[in-house]
Design a protein around this motif. Structure first.
Motif, PDB file in Angstrom:
ATOM      1  N   LEU A 190     -16.751  29.728  49.940  1.00  0.00           N
ATOM      2  CA  LEU A 190     -15.615  30.517  49.913  1.00  0.00           C
ATOM      3  C   LEU A 190     -16.401  31.822  49.468  1.00  0.00           C
ATOM      4  N   MET A 191     -16.133  32.931  50.148  1.00  0.00           N
ATOM      5  CA  MET A 191     -16.751  34.020  50.074  1.00  0.00           C
ATOM      6  C   MET A 191     -16.022  35.033  48.979  1.00  0.00           C
ATOM      7  N   LEU A 192     -16.635  35.480  47.732  1.00  0.00           N
ATOM      8  CA  LEU A 192     -15.845  36.305  46.932  1.00  0.00           C
ATOM      9  C   LEU A 192     -16.226  37.795  46.939  1.00  0.00           C
ATOM     10  N   THR A 193     -15.201  38.614  47.434  1.00  0.00           N
ATOM     11  CA  THR A 193     -15.580  39.909  47.578  1.00  0.00           C
ATOM     12  C   THR A 193     -14.479  40.965  47.096  1.00  0.00           C
ATOM     13  N   ALA A 194     -14.829  42.293  47.111  1.00  0.00           N
ATOM     14  CA  ALA A 194     -14.123  43.378  46.587  1.00  0.00           C
ATOM     15  C   ALA A 194     -13.622  43.987  47.826  1.00  0.00           C
ATOM     16  N   ARG A 195     -14.048  43.585  48.889  1.00  0.00           N
ATOM     17  CA  ARG A 195     -13.682  44.211  50.243  1.00  0.00           C
ATOM     18  C   ARG A 195     -12.817  43.637  50.807  1.00  0.00           C
ATOM     19  N   ASP A 196     -11.745  44.116  51.351  1.00  0.00           N
ATOM     20  CA  ASP A 196     -10.527  43.385  51.704  1.00  0.00           C
ATOM     21  C   ASP A 196     -10.088  43.860  53.189  1.00  0.00           C
ATOM     22  N   THR A 197     -11.078  44.709  53.962  1.00  0.00           N
ATOM     23  CA  THR A 197     -10.498  45.262  55.028  1.00  0.00           C
ATOM     24  C   THR A 197     -10.716  44.006  56.169  1.00  0.00           C
ATOM     25  N   LEU A 198     -10.032  44.109  57.314  1.00  0.00           N
ATOM     26  CA  LEU A 198     -10.274  43.167  58.307  1.00  0.00           C
ATOM     27  C   LEU A 198     -11.601  43.101  58.753  1.00  0.00           C
ATOM     28  N   ASP A 199     -12.497  44.177  59.203  1.00  0.00           N
ATOM     29  CA  ASP A 199     -13.704  44.456  59.502  1.00  0.00           C
ATOM     30  C   ASP A 199     -14.701  43.245  58.639  1.00  0.00           C
ATOM     31  N   ASP A 200     -14.282  43.426  57.198  1.00  0.00           N
ATOM     32  CA  ASP A 200     -15.245  42.884  56.152  1.00  0.00           C
ATOM     33  C   ASP A 200     -14.911  41.434  56.355  1.00  0.00           C
ATOM     34  N   LYS A 201     -13.878  40.885  56.710  1.00  0.00           N
ATOM     35  CA  LYS A 201     -13.508  39.297  56.838  1.00  0.00           C
ATOM     36  C   LYS A 201     -14.102  38.833  58.286  1.00  0.00           C
ATOM     37  N   VAL A 202     -13.932  39.810  59.256  1.00  0.00           N
ATOM     38  CA  VAL A 202     -14.528  39.542  60.409  1.00  0.00           C
ATOM     39  C   VAL A 202     -15.983  39.062  60.316  1.00  0.00           C
ATOM     40  N   ALA A 203     -16.845  39.905  59.665  1.00  0.00           N
ATOM     41  CA  ALA A 203     -18.057  39.927  59.404  1.00  0.00           C
ATOM     42  C   ALA A 203     -18.505  38.663  58.800  1.00  0.00           C
ATOM     43  N   GLY A 204     -17.488  38.268  57.903  1.00  0.00           N
ATOM     44  CA  GLY A 204     -17.881  37.112  57.030  1.00  0.00           C
ATOM     45  C   GLY A 204     -17.692  35.777  57.838  1.00  0.00           C
ATOM     46  N   PHE A 205     -16.613  35.611  58.713  1.00  0.00           N
ATOM     47  CA  PHE A 205     -16.409  34.572  59.386  1.00  0.00           C
ATOM     48  C   PHE A 205     -17.241  34.644  60.631  1.00  0.00           C
ATOM     49  N   GLU A 206     -17.824  35.570  60.824  1.00  0.00           N
ATOM     50  CA  GLU A 206     -18.991  35.444  62.061  1.00  0.00           C
ATOM     51  C   GLU A 206     -20.095  34.779  61.524  1.00  0.00           C
ATOM     52  N   VAL A 207     -20.307  35.015  60.434  1.00  0.00           N
ATOM     53  CA  VAL A 207     -21.565  34.182  59.862  1.00  0.00           C
ATOM     54  C   VAL A 207     -21.365  32.968  59.226  1.00  0.00           C
ATOM     55  N   GLY A 208     -20.234  32.259  59.255  1.00  0.00           N
ATOM     56  CA  GLY A 208     -19.851  31.031  59.090  1.00  0.00           C
ATOM     57  C   GLY A 208     -19.029  30.867  57.690  1.00  0.00           C
ATOM     58  N   THR A 209     -18.442  31.945  57.123  1.00  0.00           N
ATOM     59  CA  THR A 209     -17.619  31.582  56.039  1.00  0.00           C
ATOM     60  C   THR A 209     -16.369  30.979  56.289  1.00  0.00           C
ATOM     61  N   ASP A 210     -15.882  30.106  55.385  1.00  0.00           N
ATOM     62  CA  ASP A 210     -14.746  29.237  55.816  1.00  0.00           C
ATOM     63  C   ASP A 210     -13.399  29.890  55.257  1.00  0.00           C
ATOM     64  N   ASP A 211     -13.421  30.332  53.809  1.00  0.00           N
ATOM     65  CA  ASP A 211     -12.578  31.206  53.584  1.00  0.00           C
ATOM     66  C   ASP A 211     -12.829  32.485  52.671  1.00  0.00           C
ATOM     67  N   TYR A 212     -11.946  33.369  52.339  1.00  0.00           N
ATOM     68  CA  TYR A 212     -12.153  34.471  51.619  1.00  0.00           C
ATOM     69  C   TYR A 212     -11.396  34.644  50.218  1.00  0.00           C
ATOM     70  N   LEU A 213     -11.915  35.344  49.113  1.00  0.00           N
ATOM     71  CA  LEU A 213     -10.824  35.325  47.931  1.00  0.00           C
ATOM     72  C   LEU A 213     -11.191  36.911  47.516  1.00  0.00           C
ATOM     73  N   VAL A 214     -10.353  37.827  47.572  1.00  0.00           N
ATOM     74  CA  VAL A 214     -10.547  39.218  47.234  1.00  0.00           C
ATOM     75  C   VAL A 214     -10.556  39.507  45.709  1.00  0.00           C
TER      76      VAL A 214
END
Length: 228
Positions: A78-102
């Protein structure tokens, strides 16, 4: 359900609040302040969920997640981030993140996400390696020292469960659930299949990887891990 979570977060005040909240909810939470320390703890312990901050010193959350997935670690992230753009989320999913929490997020939402992720292993990794043994979950193949191992579906499931948890002990009950689910097999079925698995994984090679721990279960370990 007792959960063991790792939080990798460089904001000590936020980390202290999250650890305290999770432990009040009966979730054990270790903390690392940077990615390198987080990697060290992950190699030493078994976690149900990893909570990774994106921006951290020494190794950021994306780099840490990418490294874990390349090593075959399938613990949900579960990635914790202040970045909530689509590009940021795509970058996370590309490296294997399962979920995001902004950030900022409600603690209750964090709890819900952690419990949901803990119910499954990540589907991101495709290869697991222990010593000279390699499993490719995409191709459903196993090789040792470059030689293909011809496994039955049951043997594959047993070896995959052992490999996923290596070098930790996997109990008999864990193996039975992983292979047969709720359909309890006959008393000696697991013993027979483990014997056949050893004939293929260990017997043709100089050193054995499958270790039996009486009254505990089985573990897949290389020689160095057995001696430590």
């Amino acid at each position: 359900m007792n959960l063991n979570v790792l939080l990798v977060e460089d904001d000590y005040d936020l980390a202290a609040s999250l650890v305290e909240y999770l432990e009040l909810e009966h979730i054990t939470c270790d903390h690392a302040a940077n990615g390198l320390h987080g990697m060290e703890l992950i190699t030493q312990n078994k976690y149900d969920v990893l909570l990774l901050d994106v921006m951290m010193p020494k190794m950021d959350g994306l780099s840490l997640c990418d490294s874990l997935r390349k090593d075959g670690v399938d613990t949900p992230v579960l990635m914790l981030t202040a970045r909530d753009t689509l590009d940021d989320k795509v970058a996370g999913f590309e490296v294997g993140t399962d979920d995001y929490l902004v950030k900022p997020f409600a603690l209750k939402e964090l709890l819900i996400r952690v419990r949901a992720l803990a119910k499954r292993r990540s589907s991101q990794p495709r290869k697991y390696t222990v010593a000279d043994l390699e499993l490719d979950t995409g191709a459903v193949t196993a090789t040792r020292n470059g030689k293909s191992l011809l496994l039955t579906p049951t043997e594959w499931k047993l070896l995959l469960e052992l490999t996923r948890n290596s070098p930790h002990v996997v109990t008999r009950d864990q193996l039975i659930r992983a292979v047969w689910g709720e359909d309890t097999p006959e008393s000696n079925t697991l013993k027979v299949h483990m014997h056949k698995l050893r004939q293929k994984v260990d017997k043709p090679f100089p050193n054995a990887l499958i270790t039996t721990l009486p009254r505990h279960g089985f573990a897949l370990r290389n020689d160095h891990e057995k001696s430590t």
